[in-house]
Scaffold this motif. Structure first.
Motif, short mmCIF file in Angstrom:
data_model
loop_
_atom_site.label_atom_id
_atom_site.label_comp_id
_atom_site.label_asym_id
_atom_site.label_seq_id
_atom_site.Cartn_x
_atom_site.Cartn_y
_atom_site.Cartn_z
N THR A 31 -61.59 43.20 -12.07
CA THR A 31 -61.92 43.87 -10.82
C THR A 31 -63.12 43.16 -10.21
OG1 THR A 31 -63.17 45.48 -12.15
CG2 THR A 31 -60.97 46.12 -11.46
N ARG A 32 -62.87 42.34 -9.21
CA ARG A 32 -63.92 41.44 -8.73
C ARG A 32 -64.91 42.10 -7.78
NH1 ARG A 32 -60.07 37.46 -5.01
NH2 ARG A 32 -59.04 39.13 -3.84
N THR A 33 -64.56 43.26 -7.23
CA THR A 33 -65.48 43.95 -6.32
C THR A 33 -65.68 45.39 -6.78
OG1 THR A 33 -63.72 44.78 -4.86
CG2 THR A 33 -64.60 42.58 -4.39
N LYS A 34 -66.71 46.02 -6.23
CA LYS A 34 -66.98 47.42 -6.54
C LYS A 34 -65.80 48.30 -6.14
CE LYS A 34 -70.09 51.24 -5.40
NZ LYS A 34 -71.28 51.66 -4.60
N GLU A 35 -65.19 47.98 -5.00
CA GLU A 35 -64.06 48.76 -4.51
C GLU A 35 -62.87 48.64 -5.45
OE1 GLU A 35 -66.96 48.26 -1.52
OE2 GLU A 35 -65.87 46.68 -2.62
N GLU A 36 -62.61 47.43 -5.97
CA GLU A 36 -61.51 47.24 -6.92
C GLU A 36 -61.78 48.01 -8.22
OE1 GLU A 36 -60.64 43.15 -7.61
OE2 GLU A 36 -60.30 42.71 -5.49
N PHE A 236 -56.05 43.57 -9.54
CA PHE A 236 -55.89 44.90 -8.94
C PHE A 236 -55.88 44.79 -7.42
CE2 PHE A 236 -56.64 49.43 -8.32
CZ PHE A 236 -55.85 49.95 -9.34
N GLY A 237 -54.69 44.95 -6.83
CA GLY A 237 -54.56 44.95 -5.38
C GLY A 237 -54.15 43.62 -4.78
N TYR A 238 -53.91 42.60 -5.60
CA TYR A 238 -53.48 41.29 -5.10
C TYR A 238 -52.83 40.54 -6.25
CZ TYR A 238 -57.85 39.90 -7.34
OH TYR A 238 -58.87 39.70 -8.24
N THR A 239 -52.24 39.37 -5.96
CA THR A 239 -51.59 38.55 -6.98
C THR A 239 -52.31 37.22 -7.10
OG1 THR A 239 -50.03 37.51 -5.46
CG2 THR A 239 -49.37 39.63 -6.42
N GLU A 240 -51.95 36.46 -8.12
CA GLU A 240 -52.63 35.19 -8.36
C GLU A 240 -52.36 34.16 -7.27
OE1 GLU A 240 -51.19 32.61 -11.55
OE2 GLU A 240 -49.66 34.13 -11.97
N ASP A 241 -51.35 34.38 -6.44
CA ASP A 241 -51.07 33.46 -5.34
C ASP A 241 -52.22 33.43 -4.34
OD1 ASP A 241 -48.61 32.94 -6.44
OD2 ASP A 241 -47.53 34.40 -5.21
N ALA A 242 -53.00 34.51 -4.31
CA ALA A 242 -54.13 34.58 -3.38
C ALA A 242 -55.37 33.87 -3.92
CB ALA A 242 -54.46 36.04 -3.08
N LEU A 243 -55.28 33.32 -5.15
CA LEU A 243 -56.42 32.71 -5.80
C LEU A 243 -56.30 31.19 -5.81
CD1 LEU A 243 -56.59 35.05 -8.92
CD2 LEU A 243 -58.01 35.22 -6.87
N ASN A 249 -58.36 30.01 -13.25
CA ASN A 249 -58.90 29.58 -14.55
C ASN A 249 -60.10 30.43 -14.97
OD1 ASN A 249 -57.00 27.58 -14.84
ND2 ASN A 249 -58.33 25.94 -14.08
N PHE A 250 -60.96 30.75 -14.00
CA PHE A 250 -62.15 31.55 -14.29
C PHE A 250 -61.76 32.95 -14.78
CE2 PHE A 250 -65.15 34.78 -12.78
CZ PHE A 250 -66.30 34.41 -13.46
N ILE A 251 -60.83 33.59 -14.07
CA ILE A 251 -60.41 34.95 -14.43
C ILE A 251 -59.69 34.95 -15.77
CG2 ILE A 251 -58.94 36.89 -13.76
CD1 ILE A 251 -59.54 36.15 -10.83
N THR A 252 -58.83 33.96 -15.97
CA THR A 252 -58.12 33.86 -17.25
C THR A 252 -59.10 33.71 -18.40
OG1 THR A 252 -56.17 32.88 -16.20
CG2 THR A 252 -56.43 32.55 -18.58
N GLU A 253 -60.14 32.91 -18.19
CA GLU A 253 -61.17 32.70 -19.22
C GLU A 253 -61.90 34.01 -19.52
OE1 GLU A 253 -65.45 30.38 -19.64
OE2 GLU A 253 -63.88 29.51 -18.37
N LYS A 254 -62.24 34.76 -18.48
CA LYS A 254 -62.96 36.02 -18.67
C LYS A 254 -62.10 37.05 -19.39
CE LYS A 254 -66.93 35.05 -17.01
NZ LYS A 254 -68.10 34.99 -17.95
N LEU A 255 -60.83 37.13 -19.03
CA LEU A 255 -59.92 38.07 -19.70
C LEU A 255 -59.74 37.70 -21.16
CD1 LEU A 255 -57.22 38.41 -16.89
CD2 LEU A 255 -58.81 40.21 -17.63
N THR A 256 -59.56 36.41 -21.42
CA THR A 256 -59.38 35.95 -22.80
C THR A 256 -60.62 36.21 -23.63
OG1 THR A 256 -57.86 34.22 -22.04
CG2 THR A 256 -58.83 33.94 -24.23
N GLU A 257 -61.78 35.98 -23.04
CA GLU A 257 -63.04 36.23 -23.73
C GLU A 257 -63.19 37.70 -24.09
OE1 GLU A 257 -67.46 36.40 -22.08
OE2 GLU A 257 -66.73 34.34 -22.20
#
Length: 269
Positions: A31-36, A236-243, A249-257
């Motif tokens: 969740t990259r924002t407070k709203e998310e 949450f609220g969007y897909t990886e196509d928007a990235l 890579n950054f989000i995948t790394e954070k989730l894996t960590e």
């Protein structure tokens, strides 16, 4: 000593063994924002509110053949929920063969009726989030404690399918003892080699697993971590196509960590 359906030992009175299953699951989201983050927490609170959790625990009660005596449930502010069921024995019938098998239990609460007494089923949920790195985590802790012949591990298959799970931490312990008619103590009444044997093969293929078992103490521990994941299921609220490629890579790394830290029980950084 363990018993089989073919070699039943007549007991002196009631089966006093206490069998306890602790099922801890984790669902992770970026969740990259407070709203998310707020939207994710609201979604979790709606998806796993006290009423739905109560229905899940009622199904568990049916699977292990218990009568519900009392239900206490609470939705908390700002988030989270708890449910406790006190249960008593169901009608006493001869134990079906599958009650003793080291195999996955049913996916639905069919008529598995066994002897049970002075037991409980509880669930507590814990939504939380990292203060600044975009990770939100939902944890649910479920404890099923039974007395009698059937093991609460027979409800594990149903529980796994009732939650979206990235990490599972499972503990099972048989405590106390019961006696045969000659007074000989029995400290366990069923075969068990690993909690993994109560998880369906199609589920086990999806997870990396670690066992830590103390057989002489009738203590069994299994940890499970999802092997591969689709990034779209963690946004949450969007897909990886928007990235961008870098963002993916950054989000995948954070989730894996996050998954690795929970699985191994230590901070990586």
């Amino acid at each position: 000593m363990s018993l089989t359906p073919e070699e039943r030992i007549e007991l002196h009175g009631f089966n006093n063994l206490t069998k306890s299953l602790s099922f801890n699951m984790y669902d992770i989201c970026f969740t990259r924002t407070k709203e998310e983050r707020e939207a994710y927490l609201q979604y979790i609170d709606e998806q796993y509110n006290a009423d739905r959790l109560t229905n899940i625990l009622k199904d568990v009660s049916d699977i292990i053949g218990a009568h519900v005596l009392n239900i206490a449930k609470q939705d908390y502010e700002p988030q989270g929920a708890s449910v406790t069921l006190l249960v008593s024995e169901g009608p006493i019938i001869e134990a079906p063969k599958e009650a003793f098998e080291e195999s996955p239990g049913p996916l639905h609460p069919d008529s598995v009726v066994m002897h049970l007494d002075k037991s409980h089923i509880t669930v507590h949920t814990y939504p939380e989030y990292h203060p600044d790195e975009g990770i939100s985590t939902f944890r649910a802790d479920i404890d099923v404690s039974t007395c009698g012949e059937i093991s609460p591990l027979k409800a594990l298959n149903y529980l796994i399918h009732s939650f979206d799970t990235d990490i599972m931490i499972l503990d099972y312990r048989v405590r106390g003892f019961t006696r045969d008619i000659n007074g000989h103590k029995l400290f366990i009444d069923h075969e068990i080699n690993s909690i993994q044997n109560f998880i369906p093969e199609e589920i086990k293929k999806q997870f990396d697993m670690i066992d830590v078992n103390i057989y002489q103490e009738n203590i069994f521990h299994t940890k499970c971590k999802l092997k591969q994941f689709d990034l779209n299921n963690y946004l949450f609220g969007y897909t990886e196509d928007a990235l961008s490629h870098q963002e993916r890579n950054f989000i995948t790394e954070k989730l894996t960590e996050e998954m690795n830290e929970i699985f191994y029980g230590k901070n990586i950084k």
